[in-house]
Design an enzyme around this catalytic site. Structure first.
Site, PDB file in Angstrom:
ATOM      1  N   ASP A  16       5.115   7.276  16.420  1.00 26.80           N
ATOM      2  CA  ASP A  16       4.071   7.210  15.760  1.00 26.80           C
ATOM      3  C   ASP A  16       4.520   5.642  15.305  1.00 26.80           C
ATOM      4  O   ASP A  16       5.855   4.586  15.291  1.00 26.80           O
ATOM      5  CB  ASP A  16       5.459   7.238  14.269  1.00 26.80           C
TER       6      ASP A  16
ATOM      7  N   LYS B 173      10.313   6.697  15.477  1.00 24.47           N
ATOM      8  CA  LYS B 173      10.568   7.774  13.831  1.00 24.47           C
ATOM      9  C   LYS B 173       9.434   7.975  12.964  1.00 24.47           C
ATOM     10  O   LYS B 173       8.583   7.210  14.088  1.00 24.47           O
ATOM     11  CB  LYS B 173      11.879   6.412  13.486  1.00 24.47           C
TER      12      LYS B 173
ATOM     13  N   ASN C 152       0.764  -1.393  -0.096  1.00 23.64           N
ATOM     14  CA  ASN C 152       0.162   0.296   0.184  1.00 23.64           C
ATOM     15  C   ASN C 152       1.289   1.517   0.476  1.00 23.64           C
ATOM     16  O   ASN C 152       2.106   1.271   0.768  1.00 23.64           O
ATOM     17  CB  ASN C 152      -0.814  -0.355   1.598  1.00 23.64           C
ATOM     18  N   ILE C 153       0.146   2.611  -1.038  1.00 29.01           N
ATOM     19  CA  ILE C 153       0.667   3.893  -0.198  1.00 29.01           C
ATOM     20  C   ILE C 153       0.549   4.393   0.917  1.00 29.01           C
ATOM     21  O   ILE C 153      -1.133   4.933   1.050  1.00 29.01           O
ATOM     22  CB  ILE C 153       0.918   4.090  -1.675  1.00 29.01           C
TER      23      ILE C 153
ATOM     24  N   GLY D 256       3.564  -3.247  14.991  1.00 33.13           N
ATOM     25  CA  GLY D 256       3.118  -4.213  14.661  1.00 33.13           C
ATOM     26  C   GLY D 256       3.813  -5.175  13.817  1.00 33.13           C
ATOM     27  O   GLY D 256       4.405  -6.019  13.901  1.00 33.13           O
ATOM     28  N   ASP D 257       3.753  -4.556  12.186  1.00 33.63           N
ATOM     29  CA  ASP D 257       5.093  -5.457  10.405  1.00 33.63           C
ATOM     30  C   ASP D 257       6.476  -5.819  11.385  1.00 33.63           C
ATOM     31  O   ASP D 257       7.034  -5.886  10.857  1.00 33.63           O
ATOM     32  CB  ASP D 257       4.740  -4.541  10.107  1.00 33.63           C
TER      33      ASP D 257
ATOM     34  N   MET E  44       1.475  -6.653  22.426  1.00 32.67           N
ATOM     35  CA  MET E  44       0.604  -6.119  23.233  1.00 32.67           C
ATOM     36  C   MET E  44       1.453  -4.605  23.430  1.00 32.67           C
ATOM     37  O   MET E  44       1.536  -3.272  23.629  1.00 32.67           O
ATOM     38  CB  MET E  44       0.870  -6.386  24.762  1.00 32.67           C
TER      39      MET E  44
ATOM     40  N   GLY F 170       1.492  -1.051   3.635  1.00 33.19           N
ATOM     41  CA  GLY F 170       1.057  -2.454   3.063  1.00 33.19           C
ATOM     42  C   GLY F 170       2.004  -3.391   4.257  1.00 33.19           C
ATOM     43  O   GLY F 170       3.223  -3.269   4.473  1.00 33.19           O
TER      44      GLY F 170
ATOM     45  N   ASN G 214       2.900  -3.084  26.834  1.00 33.87           N
ATOM     46  CA  ASN G 214       3.714  -4.558  27.538  1.00 33.87           C
ATOM     47  C   ASN G 214       4.456  -5.615  26.759  1.00 33.87           C
ATOM     48  O   ASN G 214       4.306  -6.559  27.131  1.00 33.87           O
ATOM     49  CB  ASN G 214       2.148  -4.731  27.665  1.00 33.87           C
TER      50      ASN G 214
HETATM   51  O1  RIB Z   1       0.441  -1.817   9.750  1.00 31.53           O
HETATM   52  C1  RIB Z   1       0.792  -0.510   8.821  1.00 31.53           C
HETATM   53  C2  RIB Z   1       0.444  -0.595   8.291  1.00 31.53           C
HETATM   54  O2  RIB Z   1      -1.007  -0.862   7.929  1.00 31.53           O
HETATM   55  C3  RIB Z   1       0.527   0.686   7.068  1.00 31.53           C
HETATM   56  O3  RIB Z   1       1.573   0.728   6.387  1.00 31.53           O
HETATM   57  C4  RIB Z   1      -0.902   0.900   5.708  1.00 31.53           C
HETATM   58  O4  RIB Z   1      -0.422   0.102   4.751  1.00 31.53           O
HETATM   59  C5  RIB Z   1      -2.409  -0.341   6.608  1.00 31.53           C
HETATM   60  O5  RIB Z   1      -1.959  -1.219   5.808  1.00 31.53           O
HETATM   61 NA    NA Z   2       7.183   4.558  12.957  1.00 34.61          NA
END
Ligand code: RIB
Ligand code: NA
Length: 309
Positions: A249, A290, A10-11, A254-255, A222, A38, A225
């Site tokens: 931010d 960041k 995703n953009i 999570g990614d 979490m 994404g 946590n």
């Molecule tokens: O998990 C964050 C991502 O979720 C963002 O980069 C955005 O594209 C959404 O898909």
């Molecule tokens: Na970040």
């Protein structure tokens, strides 16, 4: 390959504001930026920045966003042999609002991500079977994730599944196929139907997922946590804390965790899983200091040596 991700590009269109708007409210933001995001690509790029050999199976639109995205993946050393550019559809976009306290809300328009097909997964079978770890999420149709996971487990490739964003209608095989089932609190809550607010709640949710849904290992992330990990049904869940940081931010944190976990599973399989989780949580905590998603993920040379020891 170390890590292959079958998932989304995703953009990200990110507006920063003092607070998130309420329903019907218009507010003036303070800053705007675009980023490469994404969940699929974020996780892939995280692992790549840490030093893993990574590949993506994905689709983007034949528009400016799609062309930019392909170039970004190439710049990040992601193998793009199975990233297709498709006509007459937009590249996936995510309209994100980030508040001063680091919280966010997101609208995703999947576009090309929705056009991945089972034949795309079949075309990527050699790539999947030559990888050590497959990672999937919920930003492409779930039948495609399932096909990829089946192909991986047939070839003894370890599977991490991050059921994000949260989705209620859920094919039961999505619980039992992955080696690691990794939701955050919200996703765990939706899937188990029990509130997941405390560490104790998360431990209960782990037990529910292994005992009643057939999950193998479960990791519930979490945020500040840390994470709760249950190796398998019948074993006590463990809480793995993480040190606090000043969040700027949290988008994509999570990614960063999932991609880091994939990195350690693929390149350091001898490490105990709780140690992998501890290191992955640390890396994710660096990313929240960041702004932005992929751009905020640390490269190996920006991290302390103990992360790689
Ligand atoms: O998990 C964050 C991502 O979720 C963002 O980069 C955005 O594209 C959404 O898909
Ligand atoms: Na970040």
């Amino acid at each position: 390959m170390d890590v292959v991700v079958v998932g989304s590009c995703n953009i990200d269109l990110i507006s920063y504001a003092t607070h998130l708007p309420k329903e019907g409210e218009t507010i003036t933001g303070t800053k705007f930026s675009t980023g490469f995001g994404g969940k699929g690509a974020n996780q892939c790029v995280t692992a790549g920045k840490l030093g893993a050999k990574v590949a993506m199976v994905s689709k983007v639109g034949n528009d400016a966003f799609g062309q930019d995205y392909l170039k970004n993946l190439q710049d990040c050393n992601v193998n793009c042999g199975q990233v297709k550019v498709v006509d007459d559809v937009s590249t996936g976009v995510a309209a994100i609002t980030v508040a001063d306290n680091g919280s966010n809300c997101i609208i995703i328009v999947p576009g090309a991500n929705d056009l991945l097909t089972v034949s795309d997964v079949e075309a990527a079978e050699d790539l999947i079977k030559s990888s050590k770890v497959l990672v999937c999420q919920n930003e492409i149709p779930s039948v495609i994730s399932l096909a990829a996971m089946k192909s991986a487990s047939n070839h003894k490739v370890k599977v991490i599944y991050n059921p994000a964003p949260a989705q209620k209608d859920f094919n039961p095989e999505l619980f039992s196929l992955p080696d690691f089932f990794c939701p955050n609190e919200t996703e765990a809550e939706l899937l188990t139907g029990c509130p997941v607010e405390s560490i104790d709640d998360a431990m209960k949710a782990c037990r529910d997922l292994t005992e009643n849904h057939g999950c193998n290992s479960v990791i519930i992330t979490m945020g500040k946590n840390g994470a709760v990990y249950q190796q398998r049904r019948g074993v006590d869940p463990l809480h793995i804390p993480v040190d606090a940081v000043a969040a700027v931010d949290t988008t994509g944190a999570g990614d960063s965790f999932i991609g880091s976990l994939a990195y350690f599973l693929a390149t350091r399989p001898e490490l105990p899983v709780p140690e992998m989780i501890k290191r992955a949580s640390f890396i994710a905590s660096v990313s929240v200091t960041k702004p932005g998603t992929q751009i905020s993920y640390p490269r190996a040379d920006e991290l302390p040596a103990h992360i790689f020891s």
